[in-house]
Design a protein around this motif. Structure first.
Motif, short mmCIF file in Angstrom:
data_model
loop_
_atom_site.label_atom_id
_atom_site.label_comp_id
_atom_site.label_asym_id
_atom_site.label_seq_id
_atom_site.Cartn_x
_atom_site.Cartn_y
_atom_site.Cartn_z
N ILE A 6 -0.83 5.17 -9.18
CA ILE A 6 -0.75 5.47 -7.58
C ILE A 6 0.22 4.66 -6.86
CG2 ILE A 6 -2.40 5.23 -5.66
CD1 ILE A 6 -3.76 6.94 -7.72
N PHE A 7 0.70 5.39 -5.95
CA PHE A 7 1.57 4.72 -4.67
C PHE A 7 0.72 4.97 -3.49
CE2 PHE A 7 5.00 4.22 -1.89
CZ PHE A 7 5.83 3.05 -2.56
N ILE A 8 1.02 3.80 -2.63
CA ILE A 8 0.22 4.05 -1.23
C ILE A 8 1.06 4.14 -0.11
CG2 ILE A 8 -1.67 3.12 0.04
CD1 ILE A 8 -2.68 1.59 -2.21
N VAL A 9 0.89 4.93 0.99
CA VAL A 9 1.97 4.79 2.14
C VAL A 9 0.96 4.79 3.31
CG1 VAL A 9 3.79 6.03 3.14
CG2 VAL A 9 3.54 6.34 0.62
N ASP A 10 1.01 3.52 3.98
CA ASP A 10 0.41 3.63 5.34
C ASP A 10 1.39 2.46 6.05
OD1 ASP A 10 -2.89 4.38 6.27
OD2 ASP A 10 -1.47 2.87 7.18
N ASP A 11 1.27 2.65 7.26
CA ASP A 11 2.01 1.88 8.18
C ASP A 11 1.28 0.63 8.50
OD1 ASP A 11 0.22 3.45 9.90
OD2 ASP A 11 1.76 3.15 11.56
N HIS A 12 -0.06 0.50 8.12
CA HIS A 12 -0.90 -0.62 8.43
C HIS A 12 -1.08 -1.35 7.03
CE1 HIS A 12 -1.75 1.81 12.12
NE2 HIS A 12 -1.84 0.54 12.80
N GLU A 13 -0.71 -2.65 7.00
CA GLU A 13 -0.94 -3.38 5.85
C GLU A 13 -2.40 -3.58 5.59
OE1 GLU A 13 1.13 -4.49 3.72
OE2 GLU A 13 3.04 -4.49 4.69
N ILE A 14 -3.20 -3.84 6.46
CA ILE A 14 -4.69 -3.87 6.22
C ILE A 14 -5.25 -2.56 5.70
CG2 ILE A 14 -5.68 -3.12 8.49
CD1 ILE A 14 -7.63 -5.59 8.36
N VAL A 15 -4.85 -1.41 5.75
CA VAL A 15 -5.12 -0.31 5.19
C VAL A 15 -4.90 -0.24 3.67
CG1 VAL A 15 -5.15 2.09 5.00
CG2 VAL A 15 -5.39 0.94 7.27
N ILE A 16 -3.56 -0.58 3.50
CA ILE A 16 -3.21 -0.73 2.12
C ILE A 16 -3.93 -1.63 1.39
CG2 ILE A 16 -0.97 -1.38 0.75
CD1 ILE A 16 0.85 -0.18 2.75
N THR A 17 -4.09 -2.70 1.92
CA THR A 17 -5.02 -3.88 1.26
C THR A 17 -6.23 -3.22 0.90
OG1 THR A 17 -3.66 -5.59 2.18
CG2 THR A 17 -5.69 -6.31 1.26
N GLY A 18 -6.83 -2.72 1.68
CA GLY A 18 -8.26 -2.05 1.74
C GLY A 18 -8.28 -1.04 0.36
N ILE A 19 -7.39 -0.28 0.54
CA ILE A 19 -7.19 0.93 -0.81
C ILE A 19 -6.95 0.25 -2.03
CG2 ILE A 19 -6.05 2.90 -1.62
CD1 ILE A 19 -5.39 3.62 1.32
N GLU A 20 -5.98 -0.82 -2.10
CA GLU A 20 -5.86 -1.56 -3.52
C GLU A 20 -7.08 -2.09 -3.75
OE1 GLU A 20 -1.24 -2.95 -3.46
OE2 GLU A 20 -2.53 -3.89 -1.82
N ALA A 21 -7.94 -3.01 -2.89
CA ALA A 21 -9.23 -3.48 -3.41
C ALA A 21 -10.15 -2.37 -3.95
CB ALA A 21 -9.67 -4.20 -2.08
N ILE A 22 -10.30 -1.27 -3.39
CA ILE A 22 -11.20 -0.20 -3.60
C ILE A 22 -10.71 0.28 -5.17
CG2 ILE A 22 -11.84 2.13 -3.40
CD1 ILE A 22 -11.76 1.79 -0.44
N LEU A 23 -9.33 0.68 -5.50
CA LEU A 23 -8.99 0.96 -6.72
C LEU A 23 -8.96 -0.17 -7.61
CD1 LEU A 23 -6.12 3.27 -5.45
CD2 LEU A 23 -8.38 3.81 -5.81
#
Length: 217
Positions: A6-23
């Motif tokens: 998976i590669f994540i693209v979002d301009d908010h680091e907190i969103v990226i961190t949240g998705i990483e935690a879920i996955l």
């Protein structure tokens, strides 16, 4: 499902961190890269070649819709799942017509994102919840005149078969391989089907398939 990258693209680091935690708790899923800007994302994605890109639409430099088109143009095998706060008809349809295989609103439940990943990994479209409701209800209204006199009986069996493959999210070359014909043949079929049904693009074709019980969601 084998190891899915998976590669994540979002301009908010907190969103990226949240998705990483879920996955992070999913053994078959691994995040191999992230980006907060469009050009950075494109460069990394081309280099890393992930299976799936989870991407916002409102990102700097290149908006998500255009970035999706560029990613798929360069690497058609990549599946894009939009993860966005935009849930209006115009944006959702544009997302699927750009080549996305799924659309998960940002007010999602964690299981929705996992389900979307599993679904698009196997080249199926992820159309669930509010996204499917918006697409079906709004396009049903806008296409009622153009499709009112057309039903699946007016398509040949071969055309119906191709509509099923397209609606599942398969690429033209994948459909060609399934049917043992050339990619150009599939492209010709698709253009002819859209013209016959008075439809514009993949999103409208998927809705037609749903409305006429060619596929189910």
């Amino acid at each position: 499902m084998k190891n899915c990258t998976i590669f994540i693209v979002d301009d908010h680091e907190i969103v990226i961190t949240g998705i990483e935690a879920i996955l992070s708790v999913e053994k078959e899923i691994s995040v191999i890269g992230t980006a907060t800007r469009g050009r950075e994302a494109l460069e990394k994605i081309v280099l890393l070649k992930p299976d799936i890109v989870i991407m916002d639409i409102n990102i700097p430099e290149i908006n998500g819709i255009d970035l999706c088109k560029q990613i798929i143009e360069k690497i058609p095998e990549i599946r894009v799942v939009f993860h966005s706060s935009f849930i209006d008809e115009k944006t959702i349809i544009a997302g699927f017509d750009a080549g996305a295989k799924g659309y998960v609103p940002k007010n999602f439940k964690q299981k929705d994102l996992i389900e979307a990943i599993h679904t698009v990994y196997y080249w199926n479209l992820y159309l669930k919840g509010i996204v499917s409701e918006i697409i079906v209800s709004n396009l049903k209204k806008s296409n009622s005149k153009s499709t009112s006199s057309t039903n699946k009986e007016e398509l040949t069996q071969k055309e119906i078969e191709i509509v099923k493959f397209i609606s599942k999210g398969l690429l033209n070359k994948q459909i060609a391989a399934e049917l043992n014909v050339s990619q150009r043949t599939i492209e010709t079929y698709k253009s002819a089907i859209l013209k016959k049904l008075n439809l514009n693009g993949t999103a409208e074709l998927v809705v037609y398939a749903i409305k006429n019980s060619i596929i189910e969601i």
